[in-house]
Design a protein around this motif. Sequence first.
Motif, short mmCIF file in Angstrom:
data_model
loop_
_atom_site.label_atom_id
_atom_site.label_comp_id
_atom_site.label_asym_id
_atom_site.label_seq_id
_atom_site.Cartn_x
_atom_site.Cartn_y
_atom_site.Cartn_z
N MET A 117 19.65 -10.21 -54.57
CA MET A 117 19.99 -9.42 -53.39
C MET A 117 19.41 -8.01 -53.50
O MET A 117 19.41 -7.42 -54.58
CB MET A 117 21.51 -9.34 -53.22
N GLU A 118 18.93 -7.47 -52.35
CA GLU A 118 18.33 -6.14 -52.33
C GLU A 118 18.94 -5.31 -51.20
O GLU A 118 19.42 -5.85 -50.21
CB GLU A 118 16.81 -6.22 -52.14
N LEU A 122 25.21 -2.17 -51.15
CA LEU A 122 25.18 -3.28 -52.11
C LEU A 122 25.61 -2.78 -53.49
O LEU A 122 24.86 -2.03 -54.12
CB LEU A 122 23.77 -3.88 -52.18
N PRO A 123 26.78 -3.13 -53.94
CA PRO A 123 27.82 -3.94 -53.30
C PRO A 123 28.52 -3.26 -52.12
O PRO A 123 29.09 -3.92 -51.28
CB PRO A 123 28.81 -4.20 -54.44
N GLY A 124 28.53 -1.90 -52.09
CA GLY A 124 29.15 -1.21 -50.97
C GLY A 124 30.50 -0.61 -51.33
O GLY A 124 30.82 -0.42 -52.51
N PRO A 125 31.31 -0.28 -50.32
CA PRO A 125 32.59 0.38 -50.55
C PRO A 125 33.44 -0.33 -51.61
O PRO A 125 33.59 -1.54 -51.58
CB PRO A 125 33.26 0.34 -49.18
N ALA A 127 15.07 4.77 -51.54
CA ALA A 127 15.81 4.34 -52.72
C ALA A 127 16.15 2.86 -52.56
O ALA A 127 16.64 2.45 -51.50
CB ALA A 127 17.07 5.17 -52.89
N LYS A 128 15.88 2.05 -53.61
CA LYS A 128 16.09 0.61 -53.53
C LYS A 128 16.86 0.10 -54.74
O LYS A 128 16.78 0.68 -55.83
CB LYS A 128 14.74 -0.12 -53.45
N VAL A 129 17.59 -0.98 -54.52
CA VAL A 129 18.29 -1.66 -55.61
C VAL A 129 18.09 -3.16 -55.47
O VAL A 129 17.95 -3.68 -54.36
CB VAL A 129 19.79 -1.31 -55.65
N ARG A 130 18.09 -3.87 -56.64
CA ARG A 130 17.98 -5.34 -56.65
C ARG A 130 18.93 -5.87 -57.72
O ARG A 130 18.90 -5.40 -58.87
CB ARG A 130 16.56 -5.78 -56.93
N PHE A 187 21.90 -3.84 -61.79
CA PHE A 187 20.89 -3.70 -60.74
C PHE A 187 19.63 -3.02 -61.28
O PHE A 187 19.73 -2.04 -62.06
CB PHE A 187 21.43 -2.86 -59.59
N GLU A 188 18.49 -3.52 -60.87
CA GLU A 188 17.26 -2.73 -61.00
C GLU A 188 17.29 -1.66 -59.89
O GLU A 188 17.64 -1.97 -58.75
CB GLU A 188 16.03 -3.62 -60.83
#
Length: 461
Positions: A16-17, A76-79, A102-105, A117-118
């Motif tokens: 998931m990203e 992601l994951p969020g609140p 800014a990105k996460v995976r 997360f990456e």
Amino acid sequence: MTLHTNIPWTDLEIGMEAETTHTCRAEDFYVFANSSGNLNPMHLPKEDGDGDGKPEAVAPSMWMGALISGVLGNFLPGPGTLYKSQMLTFLGRAHAGDEITAKVRLLSKGEGNLATFETWVEQADGTRIAEGEAVVLAPERKVAIDIRDVPGLTVQTHAHFDRILARAEPLEPMPTAVVAPEDDASLGGALLAYRHTLLHPILVGCAKKIAAAAEEIGADLSGLEIVDIPDHSAASAQAVKMVHEGRAKALMKGNLHTDDLLRQVLKKVGGLRTNRRLSHVFVMDVPGLDHLLMVTDAAINIAPDLEEKVDIVQNAIYLAHALGIEMPKVGILSAVETVNPRIPSTIDAAVLSKMADRGQIKGGLVDGPLAMDNAIDLEAARTKGISSAVAGHAEILVVPNLEAGNMLAKELTFIAHAQAGGIVLGASCPIILTSRADDEQARLASCAVAVMMREWGRSRG
């Protein structure tokens, strides 16, 4: 309603990203400096942090890291997400004006709701400028959070004045008769404008007091003309004479009463009268407002009648043109936005609006009566059912009398943290009318506005 929903632990899937894109702004760097205490000049947009003669405005690295935190906490994951660790390596730099993402995976899921997360930040062309790995405690339950109650921030910068100054500084310095610069504030303001190449001051007043003021602030007056006239009335008359002789192109008030200066300006013989009445305009840079705001008249005309208000409006429109506003929006203020015969200012406002429609006032969009709220706030105007090109967008506020204007300008200055510069218009040259309470930046802004006004007048012939 503005909702942020999360992805709970059980719904997280490897790969998931999520991402967020942000344009780096000077305001971001100031907020980070204030909240973190990191005042490194490399990150402050107006400062030269490495001595190369120009400001760097480098995005703080940990501020970029905080953008990753925003993706994890919002999407992601969020609140409900909490950090366990974040490792980052910084590969490049971003600067004010850059668009970064800014990105996460999601890489893996571990015991105890731990998610790895990456994480990375990249420029618009995809070049990575930061990368690393984050471990977070993911939320167990699905939640949706209404974020409307998060307080907003207003950064107290004055970008509009910065732009005026940038336009005025390359112009030819304006010879200016500075009357009675006999204290540190008035002399310092004139010399500050001199250093910024806005004015070439001619100091008219008591030579001993001017020298004492210069000594107090450690200023060197070499190369500046000093005309020794201790009497303020006589000094004002000499300054006006210099304008007639072409030696000065503007006047600047020093440490003397405004009446002493304007009495000489308004003389029927030998004064600086034109076919328009004199009026004062505060040019204000209000933090959070996306345009300059002008307030008139707050310093000269005490209770102007309709005929005087025509000149007040026209003077302000001409100044707006000088500052690059091609068709300024003029709001004629009153206590209410409907015409009420028991409130004379509403009648004046309606007449001024119609005069503009008929071409008797030129160069601007004029509407009134408008109350303060619906003059500057579009939502307030819509709530009141006002449909107008001016309502909610006013760039010039014309007040009913001096008391209202003075209070409005000072409220904006001391409560809303506006920077205010002001000049007198309607004479044959600009008159820089500063207050003893003005700081250096306000005096500098007044001088820059006067230079722009003089340049506009020259361009019109």
